[in-house]
Design an enzyme around this catalytic site. Structure first.
Site, short mmCIF file in Angstrom:
data_model
loop_
_atom_site.label_atom_id
_atom_site.label_comp_id
_atom_site.label_asym_id
_atom_site.label_seq_id
_atom_site.Cartn_x
_atom_site.Cartn_y
_atom_site.Cartn_z
CE LYS A 37 -2.32 1.85 3.72
NZ LYS A 37 -3.04 3.48 3.80
CG ASP A 64 -4.99 4.45 1.78
OD1 ASP A 64 -5.90 5.29 0.82
OD2 ASP A 64 -5.03 4.61 2.48
CG LEU A 65 -3.84 7.69 -4.85
CD1 LEU A 65 -3.76 7.86 -5.68
CD2 LEU A 65 -2.92 8.19 -4.00
CE LYS A 66 -7.65 7.27 4.02
NZ LYS A 66 -6.69 6.99 3.56
CG LEU A 67 -8.83 9.48 -6.37
CD1 LEU A 67 -9.38 8.84 -7.59
CD2 LEU A 67 -8.17 10.29 -5.46
CG ASP A 69 -12.67 17.37 -7.34
OD1 ASP A 69 -13.02 17.44 -8.16
OD2 ASP A 69 -10.96 17.18 -7.38
CG ASN A 72 -15.02 14.92 -16.11
OD1 ASN A 72 -14.99 14.53 -17.35
ND2 ASN A 72 -13.65 15.86 -16.38
CB THR A 73 -11.91 15.24 -10.99
OG1 THR A 73 -12.16 16.68 -12.56
CG2 THR A 73 -10.31 15.75 -10.66
O1 C5P Z 1 1.52 1.25 10.79
P1 C5P Z 1 -0.19 0.74 10.89
O2 C5P Z 1 -0.10 -0.75 11.23
O3 C5P Z 1 -1.65 0.94 11.68
O4 C5P Z 1 -0.95 0.78 9.42
C1 C5P Z 1 -2.06 0.89 8.88
C2 C5P Z 1 -1.79 1.74 7.99
O5 C5P Z 1 -3.94 1.79 6.96
C3 C5P Z 1 -1.82 2.80 7.60
O6 C5P Z 1 -1.46 3.28 6.02
C4 C5P Z 1 -3.47 4.27 8.09
O7 C5P Z 1 -2.64 4.63 7.29
C5 C5P Z 1 -4.03 3.09 7.23
N1 C5P Z 1 -5.10 2.97 7.83
C6 C5P Z 1 -5.19 2.68 8.76
N2 C5P Z 1 -7.02 3.02 10.04
C7 C5P Z 1 -7.96 4.04 9.15
C8 C5P Z 1 -7.57 4.10 7.56
C9 C5P Z 1 -5.96 3.53 6.61
O8 C5P Z 1 -4.51 2.56 9.91
N3 C5P Z 1 -8.82 3.51 9.26
#
Ligand code: C5P
Length: 232
Positions: A37, A64-67, A69, A72-73
């Site tokens: 990831k 993991d970009l969490k788009l 917008d 269209n974008t």
């Molecule tokens: O280091 P760790 O195992 O806690 O990493 C968990 C990953 O999952 C990180 O990239 C974190 O940003 C992501 N994440 C999270 N909880 C969420 C959403 C994403 O821990 N609710």
């Protein structure tokens, strides 16, 4: 479960400050890990070429970009990510956004994962942001909307997995961070579960970062988690 199936279930979060460190981690993990990831921190530090490189080298990549917008974008950005050879892309679980991402996959293998409600939000944060629902109601509402929009999966805590599996049926991919082997440092995570329990709860993939990347022996840490997954 075969070793390949277990390996495909483990997604290592490359939450590292730069591409050099990330590349080094991938080299150390070698063939023990097949799925990575890459999140916003690394993306803004040159992580997109690395994502392309990993995909080209046969690794699976979760961007993991969490788009979120206008449709269209979102659709055009999703098409770019699909072209890079990524396997998973996150979007926020707004119906327009999910439908736009879903419409832009072309012939690619990219799968869309929806983030329902950020785990840093509680009921009072939602009220302050103008929502009429509490966290539990909003998660369930957005999960059903995700199913209707045809997205492939959801990001959620392993504790939510059984309810979501019951609500959404067998085909929705459930991808869970917040996973810690027994005895591991939980860091800033509040609700954690062991890899075996997360799998037993219905998770399809586990996202694990620091228990592997901050370990003195990352490869051994990954192999121990894989053994636990395989035995679940
Ligand atoms: O280091 P760790 O195992 O806690 O990493 C968990 C990953 O999952 C990180 O990239 C974190 O940003 C992501 N994440 C999270 N909880 C969420 C959403 C994403 O821990 N609710």
């Amino acid at each position: 479960m075969t070793p390949e199936t277990a390996r495909d279930k483990l997604i290592v979060a490359l939450d590292l400050p730069g591409v050099a460190q990330a590349r080094e981690m991938v080299a150390v993990l070698g063939d023990s890990v097949s799925f990575y990831k890459i999140g916003m921190e690394l993306v803004y530090a040159g992580g997109l070429p690395l994502a392309r490189e990993l995909a080209g080298a046969g690794k699976k990549v979760f961007l993991d970009l969490k788009l979120h917008d206008i449709p269209n974008t979102v659709a055009r950005a999703t098409a770019q990510v699909a072209e890079m050879g990524a396997t998973f892309l996150t979007v926020h679980a707004y119906p327009q956004t999910m439908r736009a991402a879903r419409s832009a996959l072309g012939g690619s293998n990219l799968k869309i994962l929806a983030v329902t409600v950020m785990t840093s939000y509680d009921d009072s944060d939602l009220a302050a942001a103008g929502y009429a629902y509490g966290v539990k109601e909003l998660v369930a509402r957005r999960a059903v909307q995700a199913l209707e929009a045809g997205v492939h999966g959801l990001i959620l805590s392993p504790e939510e997995a059984p309810d979501m599996r019951a609500l959404l049926g067998p085909d929705m991919l459930l991808v869970t961070p917040g996973v810690r082997p027994a005895g591991a440092d939980i860091g800033d995570q509040k609700r954690v579960m062991t890899p075996a329990r997360a799998i037993a709860n219905g998770a399809n993939h586990l996202v694990v970062g620091r228990p592997i990347t901050q370990s003195p022996d990352p490869r051994a840490a990954a192999l121990a988690i894989l053994a636990e997954i395989a035995g679940a």
